[in-house]
Design a protein around this motif. Structure first.
Motif, PDB file in Angstrom:
ATOM      1  N   LEU A  15      -7.755  21.805  18.714  1.00  0.00           N
ATOM      2  CA  LEU A  15      -7.094  22.425  19.870  1.00  0.00           C
ATOM      3  C   LEU A  15      -5.581  22.512  19.646  1.00  0.00           C
ATOM      4  O   LEU A  15      -4.960  23.544  19.920  1.00  0.00           O
ATOM      5  N   THR A  16      -4.989  21.458  19.119  1.00  0.00           N
ATOM      6  CA  THR A  16      -3.553  21.436  18.834  1.00  0.00           C
ATOM      7  C   THR A  16      -3.198  22.452  17.748  1.00  0.00           C
ATOM      8  O   THR A  16      -2.207  23.178  17.870  1.00  0.00           O
ATOM      9  N   ALA A  19      -3.354  25.966  19.376  1.00  0.00           N
ATOM     10  CA  ALA A  19      -2.265  26.191  20.337  1.00  0.00           C
ATOM     11  C   ALA A  19      -0.910  26.300  19.644  1.00  0.00           C
ATOM     12  O   ALA A  19      -0.139  27.232  19.897  1.00  0.00           O
ATOM     13  N   LEU A 109      -0.393  17.526  23.753  1.00  0.00           N
ATOM     14  CA  LEU A 109      -1.397  17.725  22.697  1.00  0.00           C
ATOM     15  C   LEU A 109      -1.004  16.979  21.422  1.00  0.00           C
ATOM     16  O   LEU A 109      -1.850  16.332  20.796  1.00  0.00           O
TER      17      LEU A 109
END
Length: 120
Positions: A15-16, A19, A109
């Motif tokens: 996810l990091t 993003a 994050l």
């Protein structure tokens, strides 16, 4: 099904990576909103390619940290992203911008990725 620290680390890392990678790409062809935000906090437009490169390096480092058996690469990338986004938050606060915005989400994050990395 049990969620392990290692599984959570991989999920949050991905996810990091996504993003921060999208954010990095936006710094190379910044939309007006990014240019306005940077102007409000006195960051020169000429800095955007360097800042985008730093973000991209952090995202790439996390990706390498997941894919190779050298966990220190991912840890170093997570530390670098935490430092980057603490710096971004500081720049916004120094300019009087106390709103919760993108850099805070990215900081959370990055911190979550680092904590899960260290715990796994």
């Amino acid at each position: 099904m049990t969620l392990t620290t290692s599984t959570a680390y991989i999920g949050i890392s991905i996810l990091t990576i996504i993003a921060v990678g999208i954010s990095a790409a936006a710094f190379f062809r910044p939309p007006e909103a990014i240019l306005e935000s940077m102007a409000e906090v006195d960051v020169k437009e000429s800095w955007l390619p360097l800042l985008g490169t730093l973000k991209a390096a952090g995202a790439f480092g996390l990706l390498i940290g997941i894919g190779v058996p050298v966990p220190s690469i991912g840890t170093a990338a997570a530390v670098g992203l935490v430092v980057y986004f603490v710096g971004a938050a500081f720049v916004h606060i120094r300019a009087g911008d106390y709103s919760v915005s993108g850099q805070h989400v990215f900081l959370l994050l990055a911190v979550a990725t680092l904590v899960l990395d260290l715990a796994s």
